[in-house]
Design an enzyme around this catalytic site. Structure first.
Site, PDB file in Angstrom:
ATOM      1  N   CYS A 126       0.800  -1.233   0.000  1.00  0.00           N
ATOM      2  CA  CYS A 126       0.000   0.000   0.000  1.00  0.00           C
ATOM      3  C   CYS A 126       0.837   1.290   0.000  1.00  0.00           C
ATOM      4  O   CYS A 126       0.545   2.222  -0.748  1.00  0.00           O
ATOM      5  CB  CYS A 126      -0.957  -0.006   1.189  1.00  0.00           C
ATOM      6  SG  CYS A 126      -0.222  -0.614   2.711  1.00  0.00           S
ATOM      7  N   HIS A 183      -2.454   6.578   4.331  1.00  0.00           N
ATOM      8  CA  HIS A 183      -1.029   6.636   4.665  1.00  0.00           C
ATOM      9  C   HIS A 183      -0.470   8.001   4.257  1.00  0.00           C
ATOM     10  O   HIS A 183      -0.718   8.480   3.141  1.00  0.00           O
ATOM     11  CB  HIS A 183      -0.243   5.560   3.897  1.00  0.00           C
ATOM     12  CG  HIS A 183      -0.486   4.156   4.374  1.00  0.00           C
ATOM     13  ND1 HIS A 183      -1.197   3.850   5.503  1.00  0.00           N
ATOM     14  CD2 HIS A 183      -0.068   2.963   3.850  1.00  0.00           C
ATOM     15  CE1 HIS A 183      -1.221   2.536   5.659  1.00  0.00           C
ATOM     16  NE2 HIS A 183      -0.555   1.977   4.680  1.00  0.00           N
TER      17      HIS A 183
END
Ligand code: NAP
Length: 349
Positions: free
Chosen positions: A148, A241
């Site tokens: 990710c 993130h």
């Protein structure tokens, strides 16, 4: 419509697959798979639904089946896989004997003849599939998407690599809790805290980024010719993130030109008009306090990566830095596999 299934449908990423595939113009969910614990139950009964949108009506009554190729209707063409990596190492190849598998797990990434693909970054690696089917004697095939944090980073690096000469990159991440799955990080460990270690994450970011940004020739990827060093940290954010990126180039470049190259970046998915492709995958913001995970993770339905604070690095020559936010379970996981499958559907099926 192409019939599709989800392996790991009850999990964090599995639920994002369900949300993103609901009303998809080309794909229809017909099969849901998970562990023995969930098999035999209605999806609604097997799942602790964690998303802030409602569980789609269309999946509630589907009976979850064991993750075994014999349990899958032969009309299914594509299986999205999101299960823990140790199980994926066995299960994903089993399914690839018969089906197209788009996997999130790290188990098979960068193995010979297995593409690790972001459609905007290295779509040419799908050419490995013919060799893959011969090498493994599979009728189906397996395509993986990166980790990710790597996906968000490399989407912003691709327009830079294409236009400038990079010497080195440092990246420091602040990664959301959902990246570890629902049971991943105990609340008592993360509240009022930052955890400066995520197992294997730095190694994945460093190796996968150089592969993705490398050159593909005759079935083999040659890593990009610069150094990349990552430091990864878990923070008390649910989704999204954040990454602070520091880049040294071979010569001084204009910051406005760097911003414009990122903001105007478009690639094959945009050219083909793939259903999940954002018009511009990198969004560049000028506000001094952006990007922020809560405000920017859902950009382009979670498929865009937002960049901000692009500025000259006064401490080092030929250097600049920026901050990015990407949605880890959408662009970093389920949405990444779906975009790969859309490209496969357009080009190969
Ligand atoms: P998760 O929330 O823990 O879900 C795991 C899923 O796998 C559940 O559906 C579970 O089914 C199933 N499962 C567990 N053991 C199994 C087995 N032995 N056989 C078949 N199915 C099994 O995990 P996640 O966050 O969704 O992550 C799934 C995968 O995606 C992992 O490989 C992870 O590294 C990768 N990934 C995650 C992210 C992220 O941001 N979360 C990003 C990129 C990649 P039951 O409910 O029946 O146990």
């Amino acid at each position: 419509m192409v019939d599709v299934g989800i392996i790991g449908a009850t999990g964090m990423v599995g639920q994002n697959f369900i949300r993103l595939l609901d009303q998809h113009p080309d794909f229809e969910i017909t099969t849901l798979l998970a562990s023995e614990k969930s098999a035999g139950k209605r999806y609604e009964d097997a799942t602790t639904w964690l998303l802030d949108s409602e569980m789609p009506e269309s999946v509630k009554d589907i009976k979850v089946v064991e993750s075994n190729p014999d349990k899958v209707d032969k009309n299914v063409e594509i299986l999205f896989s999101s299960i823990p990596s140790d199980f994926a190492a066995k299960i994903d190849p089993d399914f690839a004997k018969e089906f197209v598998v788009a996997s999130n797990a790290s188990a098979m990434r960068m193995k010979p003849h297995i593409p690790l693909c972001i459609p905007e970054v290295n779509p040419e690696t799908l050419d490995m599939i013919d060799d893959q089917q011969k090498a493994y004697d599979w009728d189906g095939f397996l395509v993986t998407n990166p980790n990710c944090s790597t996906i968000a980073l490399t989407l912003t690096l691709k327009p830079l690599v294409d236009n400038f000469n990079i010497n080195r990159i440092y990246v420091s991440t602040m990664q959301a809790l959902s990246g570890a799955g629902y049971n991943g990080v105990p609340s008592m460990g993360i509240l009022d805290n930052v955890i400066p270690y995520i197992g294997q994450e730095e190694e994945k970011m460093e190796s996968e980024s150089l592969y993705l940004l490398g050159d593909y020739e005759n079935g083999v990827v040659k890593d990009a010719p610069f150094n990349l060093s990552a430091s990864c940290h878990r923070v008390a954010v649910i989704n999204g993130h954040t990454e602070a990126v520091f880049i040294e180039l071979d010569k001084e470049e204009d910051i406005d030109d760097i911003k414009s190259k990122m903001a105007n970046f478009q690639a094959l998915p945009q050219e083909l008009g793939l259903p999940s492709a954002p018009e511009y995958p990198v969004i560049v913001k000028d506000e001094v306090d952006r990007p922020q995970p809560r405000l920017d993770r859902d950009a382009c339905n979670g498929m865009g990566v937002t960049v901000g604070r692009v500025r000259k690095d006064q401490a080092f020559p030929n250097s600049f830095k920026y901050v990015l936010v990407g949605h880890n379970t959408i662009r970093g996981a389920a949405g990444a596999s779906i975009l790969n499958a859309e490209l496969i559907n357009e080009r190969i099926l």
